[in-house]
Design a protein around this motif. Structure first.
Motif, PDB file in Angstrom:
ATOM      1  N   ARG A  28       3.397 -47.197   8.393  1.00  0.00           N
ATOM      2  CA  ARG A  28       3.853 -47.282   9.794  1.00  0.00           C
ATOM      3  C   ARG A  28       3.000 -46.445  10.739  1.00  0.00           C
ATOM      4  O   ARG A  28       2.857 -46.788  11.903  1.00  0.00           O
ATOM      5  CB  ARG A  28       5.295 -46.812   9.914  1.00  0.00           C
ATOM      6  N   THR A  29       2.463 -45.344  10.248  1.00  0.00           N
ATOM      7  CA  THR A  29       1.651 -44.479  11.113  1.00  0.00           C
ATOM      8  C   THR A  29       0.151 -44.661  10.895  1.00  0.00           C
ATOM      9  O   THR A  29      -0.637 -44.315  11.771  1.00  0.00           O
ATOM     10  CB  THR A  29       2.002 -42.990  10.885  1.00  0.00           C
ATOM     11  N   GLU A  30      -0.246 -45.211   9.764  1.00  0.00           N
ATOM     12  CA  GLU A  30      -1.672 -45.327   9.466  1.00  0.00           C
ATOM     13  C   GLU A  30      -2.233 -46.731   9.678  1.00  0.00           C
ATOM     14  O   GLU A  30      -3.442 -46.919   9.628  1.00  0.00           O
ATOM     15  CB  GLU A  30      -1.944 -44.867   8.033  1.00  0.00           C
ATOM     16  N   MET A  31      -1.372 -47.700   9.904  1.00  0.00           N
ATOM     17  CA  MET A  31      -1.826 -49.073  10.110  1.00  0.00           C
ATOM     18  C   MET A  31      -1.450 -49.550  11.511  1.00  0.00           C
ATOM     19  O   MET A  31      -0.700 -48.899  12.215  1.00  0.00           O
ATOM     20  CB  MET A  31      -1.206 -49.993   9.053  1.00  0.00           C
ATOM     21  N   VAL A  32      -1.968 -50.710  11.862  1.00  0.00           N
ATOM     22  CA  VAL A  32      -1.712 -51.335  13.151  1.00  0.00           C
ATOM     23  C   VAL A  32      -0.550 -52.318  12.989  1.00  0.00           C
ATOM     24  O   VAL A  32      -0.507 -53.093  12.028  1.00  0.00           O
ATOM     25  CB  VAL A  32      -2.970 -52.083  13.633  1.00  0.00           C
ATOM     26  N   HIS A  33       0.364 -52.296  13.950  1.00  0.00           N
ATOM     27  CA  HIS A  33       1.488 -53.240  13.943  1.00  0.00           C
ATOM     28  C   HIS A  33       0.994 -54.583  14.461  1.00  0.00           C
ATOM     29  O   HIS A  33       0.500 -54.692  15.588  1.00  0.00           O
ATOM     30  CB  HIS A  33       2.618 -52.696  14.827  1.00  0.00           C
ATOM     31  N   LEU A  34       1.093 -55.622  13.630  1.00  0.00           N
ATOM     32  CA  LEU A  34       0.630 -56.960  14.019  1.00  0.00           C
ATOM     33  C   LEU A  34       1.643 -57.716  14.850  1.00  0.00           C
ATOM     34  O   LEU A  34       1.290 -58.459  15.758  1.00  0.00           O
ATOM     35  CB  LEU A  34       0.307 -57.794  12.776  1.00  0.00           C
ATOM     36  N   GLY A  35       2.908 -57.559  14.510  1.00  0.00           N
ATOM     37  CA  GLY A  35       3.961 -58.286  15.197  1.00  0.00           C
ATOM     38  C   GLY A  35       5.246 -58.219  14.404  1.00  0.00           C
ATOM     39  O   GLY A  35       5.297 -57.628  13.331  1.00  0.00           O
ATOM     40  N   SER A  36       6.284 -58.832  14.960  1.00  0.00           N
ATOM     41  CA  SER A  36       7.595 -58.810  14.322  1.00  0.00           C
ATOM     42  C   SER A  36       8.204 -60.202  14.321  1.00  0.00           C
ATOM     43  O   SER A  36       7.952 -61.009  15.209  1.00  0.00           O
ATOM     44  CB  SER A  36       8.542 -57.868  15.077  1.00  0.00           C
ATOM     45  N   TRP A  37       9.019 -60.422  13.326  1.00  0.00           N
ATOM     46  CA  TRP A  37       9.843 -61.612  13.222  1.00  0.00           C
ATOM     47  C   TRP A  37      11.279 -61.133  13.214  1.00  0.00           C
ATOM     48  O   TRP A  37      11.582 -60.062  12.689  1.00  0.00           O
ATOM     49  CB  TRP A  37       9.574 -62.345  11.913  1.00  0.00           C
ATOM     50  N   PHE A  38      12.172 -61.942  13.759  1.00  0.00           N
ATOM     51  CA  PHE A  38      13.590 -61.637  13.648  1.00  0.00           C
ATOM     52  C   PHE A  38      14.281 -62.838  13.038  1.00  0.00           C
ATOM     53  O   PHE A  38      14.185 -63.949  13.557  1.00  0.00           O
ATOM     54  CB  PHE A  38      14.219 -61.304  15.004  1.00  0.00           C
ATOM     55  N   VAL A  39      14.943 -62.618  11.925  1.00  0.00           N
ATOM     56  CA  VAL A  39      15.701 -63.668  11.253  1.00  0.00           C
ATOM     57  C   VAL A  39      17.172 -63.330  11.458  1.00  0.00           C
ATOM     58  O   VAL A  39      17.641 -62.306  10.963  1.00  0.00           O
ATOM     59  CB  VAL A  39      15.344 -63.755   9.756  1.00  0.00           C
ATOM     60  N   PRO A  40      17.919 -64.163  12.218  1.00  0.00           N
ATOM     61  CA  PRO A  40      19.285 -63.807  12.593  1.00  0.00           C
ATOM     62  C   PRO A  40      20.324 -63.918  11.477  1.00  0.00           C
ATOM     63  O   PRO A  40      21.358 -63.253  11.540  1.00  0.00           O
ATOM     64  CB  PRO A  40      19.619 -64.771  13.726  1.00  0.00           C
ATOM     65  N   ALA A  41      20.086 -64.755  10.467  1.00  0.00           N
ATOM     66  CA  ALA A  41      21.110 -64.941   9.437  1.00  0.00           C
ATOM     67  C   ALA A  41      20.463 -65.228   8.087  1.00  0.00           C
ATOM     68  O   ALA A  41      19.285 -65.582   8.006  1.00  0.00           O
ATOM     69  CB  ALA A  41      22.038 -66.097   9.825  1.00  0.00           C
ATOM     70  N   GLY A  42      21.258 -65.100   7.030  1.00  0.00           N
ATOM     71  CA  GLY A  42      20.794 -65.419   5.688  1.00  0.00           C
ATOM     72  C   GLY A  42      20.291 -64.209   4.933  1.00  0.00           C
ATOM     73  O   GLY A  42      20.318 -63.076   5.423  1.00  0.00           O
ATOM     74  N   GLU A  43      19.818 -64.459   3.726  1.00  0.00           N
ATOM     75  CA  GLU A  43      19.344 -63.378   2.855  1.00  0.00           C
ATOM     76  C   GLU A  43      18.176 -62.604   3.466  1.00  0.00           C
ATOM     77  O   GLU A  43      18.050 -61.403   3.280  1.00  0.00           O
ATOM     78  CB  GLU A  43      18.924 -63.959   1.504  1.00  0.00           C
ATOM     79  N   ALA A  44      17.324 -63.288   4.209  1.00  0.00           N
ATOM     80  CA  ALA A  44      16.153 -62.641   4.821  1.00  0.00           C
ATOM     81  C   ALA A  44      16.446 -62.145   6.233  1.00  0.00           C
ATOM     82  O   ALA A  44      15.530 -61.821   6.985  1.00  0.00           O
ATOM     83  CB  ALA A  44      14.978 -63.599   4.844  1.00  0.00           C
ATOM     84  N   SER A  45      17.733 -62.055   6.618  1.00  0.00           N
ATOM     85  CA  SER A  45      18.061 -61.637   7.982  1.00  0.00           C
ATOM     86  C   SER A  45      17.586 -60.218   8.250  1.00  0.00           C
ATOM     87  O   SER A  45      17.502 -59.389   7.353  1.00  0.00           O
ATOM     88  CB  SER A  45      19.565 -61.731   8.216  1.00  0.00           C
ATOM     89  N   GLY A  46      17.235 -59.991   9.498  1.00  0.00           N
ATOM     90  CA  GLY A  46      16.785 -58.675   9.921  1.00  0.00           C
ATOM     91  C   GLY A  46      15.435 -58.738  10.593  1.00  0.00           C
ATOM     92  O   GLY A  46      14.920 -59.813  10.917  1.00  0.00           O
ATOM     93  N   PHE A  47      14.871 -57.574  10.809  1.00  0.00           N
ATOM     94  CA  PHE A  47      13.557 -57.461  11.430  1.00  0.00           C
ATOM     95  C   PHE A  47      12.481 -57.417  10.356  1.00  0.00           C
ATOM     96  O   PHE A  47      12.595 -56.682   9.380  1.00  0.00           O
ATOM     97  CB  PHE A  47      13.471 -56.202  12.300  1.00  0.00           C
ATOM     98  N   HIS A  48      11.430 -58.191  10.575  1.00  0.00           N
ATOM     99  CA  HIS A  48      10.278 -58.235   9.683  1.00  0.00           C
ATOM    100  C   HIS A  48       9.095 -57.699  10.496  1.00  0.00           C
ATOM    101  O   HIS A  48       8.537 -58.417  11.322  1.00  0.00           O
ATOM    102  CB  HIS A  48       9.978 -59.671   9.248  1.00  0.00           C
ATOM    103  N   ASP A  49       8.737 -56.460  10.274  1.00  0.00           N
ATOM    104  CA  ASP A  49       7.604 -55.851  10.978  1.00  0.00           C
ATOM    105  C   ASP A  49       6.388 -55.895  10.061  1.00  0.00           C
ATOM    106  O   ASP A  49       6.468 -55.521   8.886  1.00  0.00           O
ATOM    107  CB  ASP A  49       7.917 -54.404  11.359  1.00  0.00           C
ATOM    108  N   VAL A  50       5.242 -56.345  10.598  1.00  0.00           N
ATOM    109  CA  VAL A  50       4.052 -56.562   9.783  1.00  0.00           C
ATOM    110  C   VAL A  50       2.904 -55.680  10.278  1.00  0.00           C
ATOM    111  O   VAL A  50       2.667 -55.565  11.489  1.00  0.00           O
ATOM    112  CB  VAL A  50       3.648 -58.051   9.794  1.00  0.00           C
TER     113      VAL A  50
END
Length: 180
Positions: free
Chosen positions: A40-62
């Protein structure tokens, strides 16, 4: 004579480790991928995905390395050794001054995915290396263990729609686009 033999033996032992470290410090000589600490501090944040429901729900920060962003901007491809880290975190919603049902990521990690670009096919016999990438999945209860068993079983189905983009959903990563 003994010193020369010892130095040759030492060079043979160190060479594979040094070669693997040159490729990626996160990969050992057998192709085992380590969890990337401090990304999180040594790499560059590319973008985020937000999945509102299901097993993969949540924020996906890349995240990826700065040099990988620069190479992608020049060539449209991730360079050999590039690391992509996707951290999936739980989300919460609430009412804030910006509105109702505003979602934010919590500090609680659900899992972390790691992909490492291998343009040379170094680990052809390892089932976690396929389609030009090494694949790993880490769970928060043991970040030192890659729980993925094989690309085909654990990664293929989710990444198949992105096959034509080198198995990466690049449309969610505005950082890869050169700034105006």
């Amino acid at each position: 004579m003994h010193l020369r033999i010892l130095s040759v033996i030492l060079a043979l032992l160190v060479a594979p480790v040094a070669k693997a470290a040159e490729f990626s410090p996160l990969v050992d000589t057998d192709g085992q991928i380590q969890y990337p600490r401090n990304f999180r501090t040594e790499m560059v944040h590319l973008g985020s995905w937000f999945v509102p429901a299901g097993e993969a729900s949540g924020f996906h920060d890349v995240y990826t390395e700065r040099a990988s962003v620069e190479a992608f901007r020049k060539t449209g491809k991730f360079p050999d050794g590039a690391t992509l880290v996707k951290e999936l975190r739980h989300s919460k919603s609430g009412t804030y001054t910006t509105g109702e049902n505003v979602s934010h990521a919590t500090g609680e990690i659900k899992q972390v995915f790691v992909m490492i670009k291998d343009a040379q096919g170094r680990f052809a016999d390892n089932p976690l290396w396929a389609e030009g990438w090494g694949w790993a999945l880490f769970k928060p209860d043991n970040l030192s263990k890659n729980v993925a068993k094989s690309f085909k079983a654990d990664c293929y189905a989710c990444h198949l729609p992105a096959k034509n983009n080198d198995w990466v959903y690049i449309e969610g990563y505005p950082t890869l686009i050169a700034e105006p």
